[in-house]
Scaffold this active site. Structure first.
Site, PDB file in Angstrom:
ATOM      1  N   TYR A 198      -6.545  16.775 -15.376  1.00 44.69           N
ATOM      2  CA  TYR A 198      -6.928  16.942 -16.772  1.00 44.69           C
ATOM      3  C   TYR A 198      -5.871  16.206 -17.588  1.00 44.69           C
ATOM      4  O   TYR A 198      -4.680  16.393 -17.355  1.00 44.69           O
ATOM      5  CB  TYR A 198      -6.918  18.418 -17.188  1.00 44.69           C
ATOM      6  CG  TYR A 198      -8.096  19.232 -16.728  1.00 44.69           C
ATOM      7  CD1 TYR A 198      -9.352  19.074 -17.312  1.00 44.69           C
ATOM      8  CD2 TYR A 198      -7.952  20.205 -15.738  1.00 44.69           C
ATOM      9  CE1 TYR A 198     -10.424  19.839 -16.903  1.00 44.69           C
ATOM     10  CE2 TYR A 198      -9.018  20.978 -15.331  1.00 44.69           C
ATOM     11  CZ  TYR A 198     -10.256  20.797 -15.919  1.00 44.69           C
ATOM     12  OH  TYR A 198     -11.321  21.561 -15.524  1.00 44.69           O
ATOM     13  N   ASP A 226     -15.315  16.402 -18.649  1.00 49.32           N
ATOM     14  CA  ASP A 226     -16.424  17.125 -19.284  1.00 49.32           C
ATOM     15  C   ASP A 226     -15.987  18.359 -20.058  1.00 49.32           C
ATOM     16  O   ASP A 226     -16.826  19.103 -20.560  1.00 49.32           O
ATOM     17  CB  ASP A 226     -17.482  17.515 -18.244  1.00 49.32           C
ATOM     18  CG  ASP A 226     -16.904  18.321 -17.094  1.00 49.32           C
ATOM     19  OD1 ASP A 226     -15.755  18.777 -17.195  1.00 49.32           O
ATOM     20  OD2 ASP A 226     -17.605  18.495 -16.078  1.00 49.32           O
ATOM     21  N   HIS A 330     -19.660  20.990 -15.392  1.00 49.65           N
ATOM     22  CA  HIS A 330     -18.568  21.946 -15.231  1.00 49.65           C
ATOM     23  C   HIS A 330     -19.081  23.320 -14.797  1.00 49.65           C
ATOM     24  O   HIS A 330     -18.557  24.358 -15.204  1.00 49.65           O
ATOM     25  CB  HIS A 330     -17.757  22.062 -16.524  1.00 49.65           C
ATOM     26  CG  HIS A 330     -16.288  22.269 -16.295  1.00 49.65           C
ATOM     27  ND1 HIS A 330     -15.441  21.241 -15.964  1.00 49.65           N
ATOM     28  CD2 HIS A 330     -15.522  23.388 -16.328  1.00 49.65           C
ATOM     29  CE1 HIS A 330     -14.215  21.718 -15.821  1.00 49.65           C
ATOM     30  NE2 HIS A 330     -14.241  23.010 -16.026  1.00 49.65           N
TER      31      HIS A 330
END
Length: 449
Positions: A198, A226, A330
């Site tokens: 991330y 996402d 996700h």
């Protein structure tokens, strides 16, 4: 606040439920060690009954069903509901009304198989390759954070099981075990571990994550895009769980979280925050496609972009030269009513079939619970499928043995249904082996690429 709350009490359970012991030695200097304490000196908190304390701090190990009595992945999910309520909410919750979460699984039910008979299939071969690494099933361990909440061995147990069963694991950016420890849990030095990324608001922390993964021996970087911000996971938030985020100084800028459950909260007016919201608070929403250029300058490892939700972005990812894409919403945990990844796969087949013929590997996750689901995705052009929650559920209470049992169940279902379809290898799976008409009616009429 955490120090005051734990003053005079044993904070071991709070820490161990999420983090590895190595975190302390790596993040703190030796001078931080103040001595050793006899555990017998601690008492159970007076304001919380012992039974309640045990229930909230760790999953129940007593009274679990015999492992061999679990015969499908849904069984593991039912057993995992024995986890503490806060853990169950974090693992299982979806965004808003959980429509996307439900539709992810429903999409597979809308596709029918078209079996072939009299094909004489003495054996089947379920092997394939993910980014050049051999795997015994077209299945990989999706990045799932805080696995230690399910079992003390967390991601290390998953790595051991994946190694013994020949699968690939993607280690979560929010892993409760450091990557070095996970690498030591592999069954061989050739076992691939991919690192999820991330992008942090503090870009230097992301630089350190990638560099650390490279030093540890990670084989690829899977950048997740996402969730620029966390979805509204109401089950998680409704428990009014407070989470304190602490950052320890040091070369890796370690961040850890400390839970304060509803029994310990003292401020009645404080806003409840779920685990997911706190875990995602450091993710940068200010990135665009140029982040791939940044990542390419940082590492030579293969790059997979996770979170493609429409054919237009699949084409853009291909044009930016990534080695793979993951069709994913996700797990229904970000934007509710986002279309199912399987529908995105059909979009690619219809509007950008050249992606299917390229070297780009297309992965898919979300809602996969049966061997038939796996085969449907592969027949429609996916390279492999990712499972997240099922690995956490199988880990709960059983550890590595539970994960291996789950993999074995999935393997049996895949092999059996390959015989029914009349194929002896994954390469023989074709789009004409599935009937997608019930799902195709949800396709967008046209797109501009």
């Amino acid at each position: 606040m955490v120090i005051l709350r734990c003053a005079g009490k044993d904070a071991t359970d709070d820490f161990d439920s999420v983090h590895s012991l190595e975190l302390l030695s790596e993040a703190l200097p030796e001078t931080a060690l103040e001595g050793y304490i006899d555990p017998a000196e601690f008492d159970t908190p007076e304001d919380k009954p012992a039974a309640m304390y045990e229930k909230q701090s760790k999953p129940a190990d007593d009274g679990l069903p015999v492992l061999q009595s679990l015969i499908n992945l849904h069984d593991f999910e039912r057993v995992a509901q024995r986890l503490p309520a806060t853990t169950w909410a974090y693992y299982s919750s979806g965004a808003d009304d959980e429509i996307s979460k439900l539709n992810n699984a429903l999409a597979y039910r809308k596709i029918s198989l078209r079996p072939r008979v009299l094909r004489k299939i003495p054996s089947v071969n379920t092997t394939t390759a993910i980014l050049g690494y051999s795997t015994t099933l077209p299945v990989y361990v999706s990045p799932v954070g805080l696995a230690k909440l399910a079992h003390p061995q967390g991601e290390c147990a998953m790595a051991a099981a994946a190694g013994k069963d020949g699968l690939v694991q993607v280690l979560a950016n929010g892993s409760s075990m450091p990557i070095e420890q996970v690498m030591k849990s592999r069954t061989s030095l050739n076992q691939p571990i991919f690192q999820q990324l991330y992008v942090n608001k503090d870009i230097q922390k992301s630089v350190e994550t990638v560099q650390r993964a490279e030093r540890a021996g990670a084989s690829a970087i899977w950048i997740t895009v996402d969730s620029p911000m966390v979805g509204k996971r109401e089950m998680d938030e409704r428990l009014n769980l407070r989470v304190t985020v602490c950052t320890l100084p040091g070369r890796c800028h370690w961040t850890f979280i400390v839970f304060t459950n509803v029994f310990q909260a003292t401020d009645d007016n404080a806003e409840g925050q779920g685990v997911a919201k706190i875990m995602a608070s450091s993710i940068s929403p200010f990135i665009d496609w140029e982040i791939l250029t940044w990542l390419r300058q940082l590492t030579d490892l293969p790059v997979v972009i996770k979170g493609i939700q429409c054919v237009e972005d699949a084409v853009l990812a291909y044009q930016h030269g990534v080695q793979g894409i993951v069709l994913s919403n996700h797990g229904g945990r970000s934007q509710d009513t986002a279309q199912s990844p399987l529908l995105t796969l059909l979009e690619i087949r219809k509007f950008a079939p050249h992606l299917m013929e390229s070297k780009l590997q297309i992965f898919i996750d979300g809602g996969i619970r049966r061997g038939t689901d796996v085969l449907k995705a592969i027949a429609l052009g996916a390279t492999a499928v990712g499972l997240g929650r099922p690995f956490l559920f199988s880990l709960s209470g059983y550890g590595e043995k539970g994960v291996r049992r789950m993999i074995d169940i999935l393997r049996q279902e895949i092999e059996t249904n390959m015989v029914f379809l009349g194929v002896s290898s994954l390469e023989e799976l074709r789009p004409e082996m599935v009937n997608t008409i019930r799902l195709e009616k949800h396709l967008i009429a046209s797109v501009k690429l």
